[in-house]
Design an enzyme around this catalytic site. Structure first.
Site, PDB file in Angstrom:
ATOM      1  N   LYS A 149     158.382   6.637  13.158  1.00 16.84           N
ATOM      2  CA  LYS A 149     159.068   7.542  12.518  1.00 16.84           C
ATOM      3  C   LYS A 149     159.534   7.434  11.185  1.00 16.84           C
ATOM      4  CE  LYS A 149     163.563   9.905  13.291  1.00 16.84           C
ATOM      5  NZ  LYS A 149     164.780  10.344  14.508  1.00 16.84           N
ATOM      6  N   LYS A 151     161.698   8.200   7.720  1.00 18.64           N
ATOM      7  CA  LYS A 151     162.757   8.831   7.293  1.00 18.64           C
ATOM      8  C   LYS A 151     162.385   9.423   5.801  1.00 18.64           C
ATOM      9  CE  LYS A 151     165.981   8.239  10.403  1.00 18.64           C
ATOM     10  NZ  LYS A 151     166.725   9.379  10.855  1.00 18.64           N
ATOM     11  N   ASP A 176     161.274  12.472   9.800  1.00 18.20           N
ATOM     12  CA  ASP A 176     162.666  12.972   9.865  1.00 18.20           C
ATOM     13  C   ASP A 176     163.154  13.325   8.359  1.00 18.20           C
ATOM     14  OD1 ASP A 176     165.103  13.932  10.493  1.00 18.20           O
ATOM     15  OD2 ASP A 176     165.787  12.058  11.440  1.00 18.20           O
ATOM     16  N   GLU A 202     161.175  16.853  11.839  1.00 16.09           N
ATOM     17  CA  GLU A 202     162.685  16.992  12.276  1.00 16.09           C
ATOM     18  C   GLU A 202     163.469  17.660  11.148  1.00 16.09           C
ATOM     19  OE1 GLU A 202     164.771  14.092  14.704  1.00 16.09           O
ATOM     20  OE2 GLU A 202     163.147  12.835  14.652  1.00 16.09           O
ATOM     21  N   LYS A 247     170.112  14.045  21.676  1.00 17.02           N
ATOM     22  CA  LYS A 247     170.803  12.956  21.695  1.00 17.02           C
ATOM     23  C   LYS A 247     172.045  12.970  22.408  1.00 17.02           C
ATOM     24  CE  LYS A 247     169.186  11.923  17.059  1.00 17.02           C
ATOM     25  NZ  LYS A 247     169.341  11.806  15.710  1.00 17.02           N
ATOM     26  N   CYS A 275     168.320   9.057  19.631  1.00 15.94           N
ATOM     27  CA  CYS A 275     169.483   8.121  19.679  1.00 15.94           C
ATOM     28  C   CYS A 275     169.917   8.055  18.423  1.00 15.94           C
ATOM     29  CB  CYS A 275     169.199   6.987  20.568  1.00 15.94           C
ATOM     30  SG  CYS A 275     168.242   5.828  19.537  1.00 15.94           S
TER      31      CYS A 275
END
Length: 329
Positions: A149, A151, A176, A202, A247, A275
């Site tokens: 994932k 950022k 994300d 995301e 989450k 999370c």
């Protein structure tokens, strides 16, 4: 459970290196641990304050502590849902109540929830925001893992994704944006990432500005994170997003997380379970909610310099094993 006693504390856990997203970097995380003592057992729950909601470790601790008399009077998980609003404080208490009920009843939490025995799950591993060169190096070090994932931050995102793909040519990729694409052409930004095999984006726009997606035809599935806190947000997300990221710290515990997942699926939305940074004690109940998820992002403890004794383990292929009953549930 009448006569139960509540204890609350704040803990500080260092991050391995730094965890960097579009909003800044963290070198440590504060978590709040709730312990409920009753009938010779201790139920534990851990929560990480949602900083973008203004929560702090102190405010969460105080909100939990304020429930001591209610806990002593026999507060149940059902009662808790209307006694506290969604957020980290309710999460800590909800998970502690689940844990205590499981221990006192001699039944695992998954059975109390009406679930099947939990199976190991592939979890995403986060590549922090950085220069393309830094992110490529981080991806190369994690290239043996099946799901990464990334950022992102807006400007230069295609270069970052391309660099990670060079570093980890075989990994599945999700990204994300952390609201950083507000004001940008979301469909065009997504189209640039198709060639790199990105399968999920995301929170491209700021929460509360989801209407900007009404006319967006993204070639990659969009997931609501900050825009989906609990079930009250589902109707606004449906039709704009294809998935929601659940989450426990956002929605307020395992009880709401399970209901949120069911509500999302009923509306045709895919489910991701994520999370905040935190230890395996916080991940353990989320692991149950993630059993029916398409994407799992439970690497919060993997990003810390160390974890609790008996913490959840991943194997060399990035598969996260179920928590032990001694840890939680």
């Amino acid at each position: 459970m009448s006569g139960a006693r509540l204890c609350v504390r704040i803990e500080r856990w260092p991050v391995a290196g730094a965890f960097t997203i579009a909003r800044g970097a963290k070198t440590h995380v504060y978590v709040v641990v709730a312990e409920i003592h009753g009938h010779g057992h201790v139920g534990r729950g851990e929560a990480t304050p949602i900083y973008y909601h203004g929560e702090t470790a102190e405010s969460v601790r105080d909100a939990v502590s304020a429930q001591a008399d209610a806990i002593a009077a026999g507060l149940t998980r059902h009662d808790l849902q209307t006694r506290l609003p969604r957020g980290a404080a309710r999460n800590a208490l909800d998970c502690a109540l689940w844990d205590l009920e499981a221990k006192c009843g001699g039944l695992p939490a998954w059975r109390l929830a009406g679930l099947s025995a939990p199976r190991p799950l592939v979890t995403a591993f986060t590549i922090s925001l950085g220069t393309p060169e830094r992110m490529e190096a981080d991806a190369r070090a994690a290239a043996h893992l099946p799901l990464l994932k990334l950022k992102l931050a807006g400007e230069g995102d295609e270069q970052r994704v391309a660099a990670v793909r060079r570093g980890a040519p075989a990994a599945r990729l999700i990204v994300d944006a952390n609201e950083a694409w507000t004001g940008r052409d979301v469909a065009a930004e997504a189209a640039r990432l198709v060639a790199y095999g990105v399968e999920l984006i995301e929170q491209p726009v700021r929460a509360g500005e989801d209407h900007l997606l009404d006319t967006v035809a993204s070639p990659i599935a969009l997931a609501a994170d900050e825009s989906c806190q609990d079930r009250a947000d589902l109707d606004r997300c449906a039709g704009r997003y294809r998935a929601v990221n659940i989450k426990l710290d956002k929605c307020g515990g395992l009880t709401e997380a399970l209901a949120l997942a069911a509500g999302a699926k009923a509306r045709g939305l895919e489910v991701m379970v994520g999370c905040m940074l935190g230890t395996s004690l916080g991940l353990a109940p989320a692991f149950l909610a993630a059993q029916g998820a398409r994407w799992v992002d439970l690497d919060g403890a993997l990003l810390l310099a160390n974890d609790r004794p008996g913490g959840m383990r991943t194997d060399t292929t990035g598969v996260l094993q179920p928590p032990s009953p001694e840890l939680w549930g």
